[in-house]
Design an enzyme around this catalytic site. Structure first.
Site, PDB file in Angstrom:
ATOM      1  N   LYS A 160     -30.692   6.994   1.995  1.00 36.03           N
ATOM      2  CA  LYS A 160     -29.476   7.006   1.174  1.00 36.03           C
ATOM      3  C   LYS A 160     -28.493   8.076   1.616  1.00 36.03           C
ATOM      4  CE  LYS A 160     -31.136   4.452  -2.774  1.00 36.03           C
ATOM      5  NZ  LYS A 160     -31.551   4.415  -4.195  1.00 36.03           N
ATOM      6  N   ARG A 175     -40.002   3.665  -2.927  1.00 33.65           N
ATOM      7  CA  ARG A 175     -39.331   2.462  -2.425  1.00 33.65           C
ATOM      8  C   ARG A 175     -38.668   2.821  -1.092  1.00 33.65           C
ATOM      9  NH1 ARG A 175     -34.343   0.113  -2.310  1.00 33.65           N
ATOM     10  NH2 ARG A 175     -34.271  -2.153  -2.572  1.00 33.65           N
TER      11      ARG A 175
END
Ligand code: PT1
Length: 279
Positions: free
Chosen positions: A215, A249
């Protein structure tokens, strides 16, 4: 169907079935590419395969229900037939949740925490585990000006309220996973505060999922483009484990599996008291 056993931390492998994720060579190519990628993740140690047909990264545009169904249902059918792994459906749309579970999905992962009309009922009827994630705003605009007075308290209170609503509608308490939603309407400072205070969310008693992999928070810290964020992602995965996360995740399953092995070995020694006598 495989069950969600969180007696040890688990790895959720990301399987995007969006046109920007694969070269758009038509439907068979898409299915074929997804199955190949899924097989790699299974071999590399993924416990859960998270199938998503709508991007939720910052700036992403929504897709129609028909398009989302068209993308994910054939993939879920094929995955549940081929692999002995829990398949999760990453969606906010109740119809997609229902169809995905009918096609073999054994978990619902909703970045919108089942706030769409009818979603809580669908999840309760499906009887599968649900991941409730916190997001401020909506993906298209959420990074414009995120604001919180107390990010940790606000995220926790939101998630506990969503969990309460789910339980009232018949979702079993054991079937609920919470997720602070890294990067979803949060500044770098908010994300770091949530990571540092992850034990506060874990103290709720619900298992916590952390979605950190590649991210922009890692880009902001390292100056790296999205394809060069592996080391930063692994460092944060380890910090999330230390903070009590039960599901990671991730894109990079093999490398995250190694992090989990190392962390598990150290934690086992700590718990047995080995080497802690100082003499
Ligand atoms: C997540 C998650 C998710 N993230 C769960 N599901 C995405 N439960 C999709 C960036 O800042 O964290 N938890 N499903 C992907 N979304 C993003 C958000 C991707 C932010 C990238 C960024 O770069």
């Amino acid at each position: 169907m495989p069950q969600l056993d969180l007696s040890v931390p688990r790895i959720m492998g990301i399987l995007n079935v969006t046109p920007d994720s694969f070269s758009d060579g038509g439907r068979y190519d898409r299915l074929d590419a997804a199955l190949y990628h899924a097989e790699r993740m299974v071999i590399n140690g993924a416990d859960i395969l998270d199938v998503g047909g709508e991007s939720t990264r910052p700036g992403a545009q929504p897709v129609s229900e028909a398009e989302e169904l068209d993308r994910v249902i054939p993939v879920i059918e094929a995955l549940s037939a081929r692999f002995d792994r829990l398949v999760s459906i990453d969606t906010s749309k109740p119809t997609v949740m229902r169809e995905a579970v009918a096609a073999g999905a054994g978990m619902i992962n909703d970045v919108n925490a089942l706030r769409a009309e009818g979603a809580v009922t669908v999840a309760a009827e499906a009887g599968v585990p649900v991941c409730l994630m916190h997001m401020q705003g909506e993906p298209r605009t959420m990074q414009r000006s995120p604001h919180y007075d107390d990010v940790v308290a606000e995220v926790r209170d939101f998630l506990l309220e969503r969990a309460r609503i789910c339980e009232a509608a018949g979702v079993s308490r054991q079937a609920i996973v919470l997720d602070p939603g890294f990067g979803f309407g949060k500044t770098l400072e908010h994300n770091l505060e949530l990571l540092q205070q992850l034990p506060v969310l874990c103290a709720s008693g619900y298992p916590v999922l952390a979605g950190i992999s590649r991210k922009s928070m890692i880009g902001a810290l390292t100056g790296r483009e999205v394809d060069d964020r592996l080391a930063g992602s692994l460092a944060m995965a380890l910090l999330a484990l230390e903070g009590g996360a039960r599901i990671l995740r991730v894109h990079d399953v093999a490398e995250t599996r190694d992090v989990l092995r190392v962390w598990t070995a150290v934690r086992e020694r700590r718990e047995s008291g080995e080497g802690s006598k100082g003499d």
